[in-house]
Design an enzyme around this catalytic site. Structure first.
Site, PDB file in Angstrom:
ATOM      1  N   ASN A 101       0.884  -1.159   0.012  1.00 18.62           N
ATOM      2  CA  ASN A 101       0.067  -0.051  -0.012  1.00 18.62           C
ATOM      3  C   ASN A 101       0.851   1.213  -0.075  1.00 18.62           C
ATOM      4  O   ASN A 101       2.073   1.224   0.524  1.00 18.62           O
ATOM      5  CB  ASN A 101      -0.821  -0.043   1.412  1.00 18.62           C
ATOM      6  CG  ASN A 101      -1.664   1.142   1.353  1.00 18.62           C
ATOM      7  OD1 ASN A 101      -2.373   1.647   0.337  1.00 18.62           O
ATOM      8  ND2 ASN A 101      -1.676   1.979   2.651  1.00 18.62           N
ATOM      9  N   HIS A 103       0.910   5.011   1.360  1.00 17.60           N
ATOM     10  CA  HIS A 103       0.133   5.928   2.466  1.00 17.60           C
ATOM     11  C   HIS A 103       0.767   7.516   2.360  1.00 17.60           C
ATOM     12  O   HIS A 103       2.077   7.514   2.284  1.00 17.60           O
ATOM     13  CB  HIS A 103       0.334   5.467   3.826  1.00 17.60           C
ATOM     14  CG  HIS A 103      -0.389   6.196   4.761  1.00 17.60           C
ATOM     15  ND1 HIS A 103      -1.876   5.896   4.826  1.00 17.60           N
ATOM     16  CD2 HIS A 103      -0.155   7.040   5.685  1.00 17.60           C
ATOM     17  CE1 HIS A 103      -2.239   6.556   5.882  1.00 17.60           C
ATOM     18  NE2 HIS A 103      -1.396   7.391   6.448  1.00 17.60           N
ATOM     19  N   SER A 135       4.656   6.547   2.674  1.00 17.91           N
ATOM     20  CA  SER A 135       5.383   5.388   3.422  1.00 17.91           C
ATOM     21  C   SER A 135       4.679   4.288   2.113  1.00 17.91           C
ATOM     22  O   SER A 135       3.519   4.299   1.914  1.00 17.91           O
ATOM     23  CB  SER A 135       4.648   5.080   4.550  1.00 17.91           C
ATOM     24  OG  SER A 135       5.292   6.228   5.522  1.00 17.91           O
ATOM     25  N   ASP A 144      -2.628   0.400   7.793  1.00 10.20           N
ATOM     26  CA  ASP A 144      -1.491   0.833   7.895  1.00 10.20           C
ATOM     27  C   ASP A 144      -0.464   0.615   8.848  1.00 10.20           C
ATOM     28  O   ASP A 144       0.556   1.518   9.327  1.00 10.20           O
ATOM     29  CB  ASP A 144      -1.602   2.587   8.001  1.00 10.20           C
ATOM     30  CG  ASP A 144      -2.664   3.071   7.226  1.00 10.20           C
ATOM     31  OD1 ASP A 144      -2.653   2.839   5.914  1.00 10.20           O
ATOM     32  OD2 ASP A 144      -3.317   4.089   7.424  1.00 10.20           O
TER      33      ASP A 144
END
Ligand code: GAR
Length: 186
Positions: A101, A103, A135, A144
């Site tokens: 992912n 972020h 990130s 997260d």
């Protein structure tokens, strides 16, 4: 290796990823998974000839439905690029360290449920942070909180939330596709 991009918004990061792997010898973006029928990312995927799976919340949480589509498309790696639903545990188990992912902040700061997009940048502005950044991290069952793979920073002192968003998005576009390539083609 076939990868799937999951996105639910404008898809500017998805676009960079589509471009980056367009002619790649080893990696193909073989599917876009999207949960919003009017998301601009759908048009971006179609422009690249990438198949789109528009998914409902029920189907997303249905192990049999989701895993069979990913299997049918031979998806080996998943990239979340502005996808806001929590990834169900069965998907994390099926793709261990194979879901990443991006972020828009320096995790562990400004992460967790509700911390996405402009919410993050407004909080960074309100707290008068000197730095923000991006990130890229592995995905686990908690928002997260998977291991961070890469971070990049930018100065944001005195900037508005909109200006912070622009600076952070620029960093995302600079790094995300290259970091994905490093992970999938070590
Ligand atoms: C990106 O800034 C990404 O970091 C963020 O959504 C934006 C999507 O932009 N993701 C999150 O906030 C996840 N918590 P895009 O649709 O233009 O790529």
């Amino acid at each position: 290796m076939n990868i799937a991009v999951f996105a639910s918004g404008s898809g500017s990061n998805a676009q960079q990823i589509f471009e980056h792997f367009k002619q790649h010898s080893a990696v193909k973006v073989a599917l876009l998974v999207c949960n919003k029928s009017d998301a601009f990312v759908i048009e971006r995927a179609r422009n690249f000839g990438i198949p789109v799976l528009l998914i409902t919340k029920d189907d997303f949480q249905n192990e049999w439905v989701l895993l069979s589509v990913l299997k049918e498309r031979q998806i080996e790696f998943i990239v979340l690029a502005g996808f806001l639903w929590l990834i169900p545990p069965f998907l994390v188990k099926a793709y261990p360290d194979k879901i990443v992912n991006i972020h828009p902040a320096l995790l562990p700061q400004y992460g967790g449920k509700g911390m996405h997009g402009m919410n993050v940048h407004r909080a960074v502005e309100a707290n008068k942070e000197k730095e923000s950044g991006i990130s890229i991290h592995f995905v686990n069952e908690v928002y997260d909180s998977g291991a961070v793979i890469f971070q990049a920073r930018c100065a944001v002192e005195g900037l508005s939330a909109e200006q912070i968003a622009a600076a952070v998005l620029k960093l995302e576009h600079q790094h995300f596709a290259q970091i994905i390539e490093k992970i999938v083609c070590p």
